[in-house]
Design an enzyme around this catalytic site. Structure first.
Site, PDB file in Angstrom:
ATOM      1  N   GLU A   1       0.811  -1.226   0.000  1.00  0.00           N
ATOM      2  CA  GLU A   1       0.000   0.000   0.000  1.00  0.00           C
ATOM      3  C   GLU A   1       0.847   1.281   0.000  1.00  0.00           C
ATOM      4  O   GLU A   1       0.368   2.335  -0.420  1.00  0.00           O
ATOM      5  CB  GLU A   1      -0.963  -0.002   1.197  1.00  0.00           C
ATOM      6  CG  GLU A   1      -2.248  -0.764   0.944  1.00  0.00           C
ATOM      7  CD  GLU A   1      -3.066  -0.217  -0.229  1.00  0.00           C
ATOM      8  OE1 GLU A   1      -3.360   0.980  -0.248  1.00  0.00           O
ATOM      9  OE2 GLU A   1      -3.410  -1.005  -1.139  1.00  0.00           O
ATOM     10  N   GLY A   2       2.065   1.196   0.516  1.00  0.00           N
ATOM     11  CA  GLY A   2       2.961   2.363   0.472  1.00  0.00           C
ATOM     12  C   GLY A   2       3.244   2.737  -0.976  1.00  0.00           C
ATOM     13  O   GLY A   2       3.079   3.892  -1.385  1.00  0.00           O
ATOM     14  N   HIS A   3       3.648   1.750  -1.765  1.00  0.00           N
ATOM     15  CA  HIS A   3       3.895   1.996  -3.187  1.00  0.00           C
ATOM     16  C   HIS A   3       2.601   2.470  -3.878  1.00  0.00           C
ATOM     17  O   HIS A   3       2.627   3.385  -4.702  1.00  0.00           O
ATOM     18  CB  HIS A   3       4.360   0.714  -3.889  1.00  0.00           C
ATOM     19  CG  HIS A   3       5.651   0.143  -3.365  1.00  0.00           C
ATOM     20  ND1 HIS A   3       5.705  -1.040  -2.658  1.00  0.00           N
ATOM     21  CD2 HIS A   3       6.923   0.591  -3.445  1.00  0.00           C
ATOM     22  CE1 HIS A   3       6.961  -1.301  -2.349  1.00  0.00           C
ATOM     23  NE2 HIS A   3       7.728  -0.331  -2.800  1.00  0.00           N
TER      24      HIS A   3
ATOM     25  N   GLY B   1       8.992   8.288  -1.573  1.00  0.00           N
ATOM     26  CA  GLY B   1       8.409   8.170  -0.239  1.00  0.00           C
ATOM     27  C   GLY B   1       9.309   8.756   0.843  1.00  0.00           C
ATOM     28  O   GLY B   1      10.536   8.640   0.790  1.00  0.00           O
TER      29      GLY B   1
HETATM   30  P1  AMP Z   1      11.247   0.531  -2.611  1.00  0.00           P
HETATM   31  O1  AMP Z   1      10.501  -0.431  -3.462  1.00  0.00           O
HETATM   32  O2  AMP Z   1      11.392   0.110  -1.191  1.00  0.00           O
HETATM   33  O3  AMP Z   1      12.555   0.952  -3.236  1.00  0.00           O
HETATM   34  O4  AMP Z   1      10.351   1.840  -2.549  1.00  0.00           O
HETATM   35  C1  AMP Z   1       9.932   2.501  -3.703  1.00  0.00           C
HETATM   36  C2  AMP Z   1       9.349   3.837  -3.311  1.00  0.00           C
HETATM   37  O5  AMP Z   1       8.236   3.630  -2.430  1.00  0.00           O
HETATM   38  C3  AMP Z   1      10.355   4.713  -2.538  1.00  0.00           C
HETATM   39  O6  AMP Z   1      10.196   6.061  -2.957  1.00  0.00           O
HETATM   40  C4  AMP Z   1       9.928   4.520  -1.107  1.00  0.00           C
HETATM   41  O7  AMP Z   1      10.280   5.590  -0.270  1.00  0.00           O
HETATM   42  C5  AMP Z   1       8.421   4.384  -1.244  1.00  0.00           C
HETATM   43  N1  AMP Z   1       7.851   3.691  -0.100  1.00  0.00           N
HETATM   44  C6  AMP Z   1       8.261   2.516   0.435  1.00  0.00           C
HETATM   45  N2  AMP Z   1       7.528   2.195   1.528  1.00  0.00           N
HETATM   46  C7  AMP Z   1       6.646   3.205   1.697  1.00  0.00           C
HETATM   47  C8  AMP Z   1       5.611   3.483   2.649  1.00  0.00           C
HETATM   48  N3  AMP Z   1       5.348   2.665   3.670  1.00  0.00           N
HETATM   49  N4  AMP Z   1       4.894   4.608   2.500  1.00  0.00           N
HETATM   50  C9  AMP Z   1       5.149   5.468   1.468  1.00  0.00           C
HETATM   51  N5  AMP Z   1       6.100   5.270   0.541  1.00  0.00           N
HETATM   52  C10 AMP Z   1       6.841   4.155   0.642  1.00  0.00           C
END
Ligand code: AMP
Length: 269
Positions: free
Chosen positions: A31-33, A144
């Site tokens: 859900e963050g993504h 994020g």
């Molecule tokens: P990642 O796949 O971990 O490299 O994350 C890809 C993008 O999603 C990055 O910009 C992260 O900061 C963002 N992101 C990861 N987890 C979260 C979260 N819980 N809430 C908001 N954005 C997130």
């Protein structure tokens, strides 16, 4: 939704397209993504998600190997959220050369938090961003705050090359129990996730005390008591001055990295 696997193809698909929103990820979407994707869709942007686990930003080979991969589910999530393009490159698309030489030198942040504890991490992050942004010529870049240092470093890099790309910082999405959603949470059982929730809730409710305390020992001990195995840092940091602080302010956040059941978790609040 189109799935594109090569640099040439994604570049040509996006050629002459005007309002592009780009969400770079390492997959295992949650859900963050999705919140980043939604922001892009809400702005009515042609929305591109990349999924690429960047070996260069892992300072630990084991960590890279065990990074969770759920590609079929990721594609389902993208489709459901009306992503226009998924860029799914193999390593050779991003790093075609035999020997990768990283020239980025990141001076600020070297001493702090992820920069201090993960040698070469941010250099690897900038390298992959440089290359991804050559393939995906975007107008907006969604990042994020969960990875706040990364967000600042990418922003500074874009400023340093006079890029017109607009960075959109996105709030951290959390689980009901308080933990920041993270792909690495997939590697934890429910018991560990509950511990992570207790740790973050305890720290958040003591934010100002942590910032003001010259010695974090009390809080570090508490994190260990909750069940963490090792703590890399618990640091109050001023995001405007880019240095550690003991003064609470709108720009001061507490940054945390620790290990739970062999999994390294980071957060900030
Ligand atoms: P990642 O796949 O971990 O490299 O994350 C890809 C993008 O999603 C990055 O910009 C992260 O900061 C963002 N992101 C990861 N987890 C979260 C979260 N819980 N809430 C908001 N954005 C997130």
């Amino acid at each position: 939704m189109k799935i594109i696997k090569t640099a040439n193809k994604i570049a040509s698909e996006l050629l002459n397209k005007k309002k592009i929103g780009f969400i770079p990820t390492m997959g295992c979407l949650h859900e963050g993504h999705v919140s980043l994707i939604r922001k892009s869709k809400k702005k009515k942007l042609l929305t591109v998600v990349s999924i690429f686990v960047n070996p260069l930003q892992f300072n630990n080979k084991k960590d890279f190997k065990k990074y969770p991969k759920t590609i079929l589910n990721d594609l389902k999530i993208c489709k459901k959220n009306k992503v226009d393009y998924v860029y799914l490159p193999q390593k050779k698309e991003i790093y075609p050369e035999k020997k990768i030489i990283i020239k980025n030198k990141i001076h600020f942040f070297k001493k702090y938090m992820e920069g201090k504890f993960r040698a070469g991490h941010f250099e690897g992050v900038i390298e992959v961003m440089k290359r991804l942004l050559k393939h995906v010529k975007t107008n907006y870049l969604f990042l994020g705050k969960k990875d706040y240092q990364q967000l600042i470093i990418i922003k500074k890099y874009l400023e340093s090359i006079n890029s017109k790309i607009i960075v959109v910082p996105c709030d951290t999405i959390r689980d009901k129990n308080g933990t920041a959603l993270s792909s690495r949470n997939k590697l934890l059982d429910q018991k560990s996730l509950n511990i992570a929730g207790r740790i973050i809730n305890f720290l958040k409710s003591n934010k100002n005390k942590i910032i003001k305390s010259k010695n974090n020992l009390l809080y570090l001990n508490k994190i260990i008591e909750f069940g963490a195995k090792k703590i890399d840092y618990l640091t109050a940091f001023n995001l405007e001055q880019l240095k550690k602080t003991n003064k609470p302010s709108v720009n001061t956040r507490v940054f945390l990295a620790y290990y739970l059941n062999g999994v390294r978790l980071i957060d900030n609040f």
